[in-house]
Design an enzyme around this catalytic site. Structure first.
Site, PDB file in Angstrom:
ATOM      1  N   GLY A   1      11.261  62.790  39.302  1.00  0.00           N
ATOM      2  CA  GLY A   1      10.746  64.052  38.794  1.00  0.00           C
ATOM      3  C   GLY A   1      10.217  63.890  37.383  1.00  0.00           C
ATOM      4  O   GLY A   1       9.712  62.827  37.009  1.00  0.00           O
ATOM      5  N   SER A   2      10.360  64.918  36.565  1.00  0.00           N
ATOM      6  CA  SER A   2       9.823  64.911  35.210  1.00  0.00           C
ATOM      7  C   SER A   2      10.359  63.734  34.403  1.00  0.00           C
ATOM      8  O   SER A   2       9.601  62.945  33.835  1.00  0.00           O
ATOM      9  CB  SER A   2      10.165  66.229  34.510  1.00  0.00           C
ATOM     10  N   GLN A   3      11.673  63.579  34.331  1.00  0.00           N
ATOM     11  CA  GLN A   3      12.248  62.476  33.568  1.00  0.00           C
ATOM     12  C   GLN A   3      12.122  61.151  34.310  1.00  0.00           C
ATOM     13  O   GLN A   3      11.853  60.111  33.714  1.00  0.00           O
ATOM     14  CB  GLN A   3      13.722  62.771  33.264  1.00  0.00           C
TER      15      GLN A   3
ATOM     16  N   SER B   1       7.866  62.419  46.473  1.00  0.00           N
ATOM     17  CA  SER B   1       7.524  61.630  45.294  1.00  0.00           C
ATOM     18  C   SER B   1       7.192  60.186  45.616  1.00  0.00           C
ATOM     19  O   SER B   1       6.710  59.453  44.744  1.00  0.00           O
ATOM     20  CB  SER B   1       8.691  61.654  44.295  1.00  0.00           C
TER      21      SER B   1
ATOM     22  N   HIS C   1      22.289  63.511  31.452  1.00  0.00           N
ATOM     23  CA  HIS C   1      22.985  64.766  31.176  1.00  0.00           C
ATOM     24  C   HIS C   1      24.440  64.556  31.573  1.00  0.00           C
ATOM     25  O   HIS C   1      24.741  63.889  32.563  1.00  0.00           O
ATOM     26  CB  HIS C   1      22.351  65.899  31.978  1.00  0.00           C
TER      27      HIS C   1
ATOM     28  N   ASP D   1      24.465  71.455  25.339  1.00  0.00           N
ATOM     29  CA  ASP D   1      23.249  71.628  26.127  1.00  0.00           C
ATOM     30  C   ASP D   1      23.327  72.911  26.960  1.00  0.00           C
ATOM     31  O   ASP D   1      22.396  73.735  26.957  1.00  0.00           O
ATOM     32  CB  ASP D   1      23.041  70.426  27.041  1.00  0.00           C
TER      33      ASP D   1
ATOM     34  N   GLU E   1      21.066  76.389  26.338  1.00  0.00           N
ATOM     35  CA  GLU E   1      20.245  76.966  27.407  1.00  0.00           C
ATOM     36  C   GLU E   1      20.613  78.422  27.676  1.00  0.00           C
ATOM     37  O   GLU E   1      19.738  79.277  27.839  1.00  0.00           O
ATOM     38  CB  GLU E   1      20.428  76.154  28.693  1.00  0.00           C
TER      39      GLU E   1
ATOM     40  N   GLU F   1       3.247  91.804  21.342  1.00  0.00           N
ATOM     41  CA  GLU F   1       4.186  91.829  20.224  1.00  0.00           C
ATOM     42  C   GLU F   1       5.512  91.146  20.522  1.00  0.00           C
ATOM     43  O   GLU F   1       6.140  90.582  19.614  1.00  0.00           O
ATOM     44  CB  GLU F   1       4.436  93.281  19.782  1.00  0.00           C
TER      45      GLU F   1
ATOM     46  N   GLU G   1       3.244  86.500  20.892  1.00  0.00           N
ATOM     47  CA  GLU G   1       3.312  86.008  19.521  1.00  0.00           C
ATOM     48  C   GLU G   1       4.575  85.208  19.234  1.00  0.00           C
ATOM     49  O   GLU G   1       4.697  84.591  18.167  1.00  0.00           O
ATOM     50  CB  GLU G   1       3.185  87.176  18.540  1.00  0.00           C
TER      51      GLU G   1
END
Length: 343
Positions: free
Chosen positions: A26-28, A53, A108, A191, A195, A227, A231
């Site tokens: 995945g991402s990592q 994947s 993790h 962690d 979160e 607002e 921002e």
């Protein structure tokens, strides 16, 4: 003060002759595997049968095996699978294929901290956790830089587990930026707290509540969105670059006075008491037990809360307004499209 290490402190020879398995892409996973490969490390990717994947990893020139086979081949096994699935996969596919002297690595501390995975004493158990998303870990490495990492040792069977963790962090680019020493417990608990209380839970609920307060008072949802959500990035970017004091220096005096005088009314003693209660639930395992049970039982509550969030007015208004600002997503994939399989 924390121990911080850099490239000069890393002994790459501690990992140079080892076979490394990255479980998950995945991402990592993709960032670790590709960075290790380009650092000259013998790496293979372990994926579950039918993983979406597989083609991506093979197209990137990586050797792809089953999780069991990748584990059996490797000296260092980095588990980058979803927290709630690691324990079952460990019991079924990883544990039977481990050998004494292997190093088990995590990004993790969840499964080690809450005893969901209990490795034997004849293995090193280490953590190497980049403090940034996978695409940034990959991009900065390619550019010649790196994302800071944190490392930890839970079990030092070899006598050189900390050196191995630092060498791994160096091989994915982390030592270029700095590597900070921690423990599995400290990483996991802070962690989860970050979160839940600030980064995701606290911020999203603050944004939605502020938006809803303005809408309920009769203001236009579009103005409330700008607002209370749009921002926010400007403020967070200033804090990211210059800290809270730097942000306050950069905004108007009116904004700074409102920050200093009204902020403590929003985050007050009652809020801080709730924060302490949430931290206690993390420390005593209440949250971990709840989340694992929720996941194993089909995630009914999770999915219901997720859908309720998607149905909030702020999502409809935000989608329409972002359509007026194509520069926000120009040249970028949506997070949904970019999310790779976890193995």
């Amino acid at each position: 003060m924390a121990n911080i290490y850099y490239e000069k402190d890393a002994d790459r020879s501690l990992i140079a002759d080892k076979k490394v398995a990255i479980l998950g892409y995945g991402s990592q996973g993709h960032a670790h595997a590709l960075n290790l490969k380009e650092s000259g490390i013998d790496v293979r990717v372990g994926l579950r049968d039918g993983s979406s994947s597989k083609a991506k990893a093979e197209e990137a020139g990586l050797k792809v095996l089953s999780i069991a086979d990748a584990t059996a081949e490797a000296d260092v096994i980095m588990i980058l699978l979803p927290d709630t699935e690691q324990a079952q996969i460990y019991e079924e596919h990883i544990l039977p294929n481990l050998s004494p002297g292997n190093a088990l690595a995590f990004a993790h501390g969840f499964n080690i901290r809450f005893d969901l995975i209990e490795p034997s004493d004849d293995m090193d158990v280490i953590m190497v956790a980049p403090k940034g998303p996978g695409h940034l870990v990959r991009r900065t490495y390619v550019e010649g830089g790196g994302v800071p990492c944190i490392i930890a040792v839970e079990n030092d069977a070899s006598g050189s587990a900390m050196g191995l963790a630092l060498a791994y962090a160096d091989a994915i680019g982390g030592a270029r930026a700095g590597v900070i020493e921690t423990t599995f417990t400290e990483e996991c608990e802070t962690d989860l707290f970050g979160e839940q209380v600030v980064l995701c839970g606290g911020t999203s609920e603050l944004v939605r509540s502020g938006f809803q307060t303005l809408v309920d008072a009769g203001y236009q949802p579009e103005i409330a969105y700008f607002e209370c959500l749009h921002e926010l990035k400007l403020i967070v970017d200033l804090m990211y670059e210059e800290g809270i004091s730097g942000m306050r220096y950069s905004v108007s005096d009116t904004a700074e006075y409102g920050d200093l005088s009204r902020g403590p009314r929003i985050v007050n003693d009652a809020t801080r008491a709730d924060m302490k209660e949430i931290l206690a639930e993390i420390q005593d395992g209440t949250f971990a037990k709840e989340w694992v049970e929720e996941s194993r039982s089909g995630r009914k509550n999770f999915l219901a809360m997720e859908e309720a969030g998607k149905d909030h007015l702020i999502e409809k208004v935000g989608s329409e307004l972002r359509g007026m600002m194509p520069w926000i997503s120009a040249g970028k994939q949506s997070v949904q499209d970019a999310a790779g399989g976890q193995g």
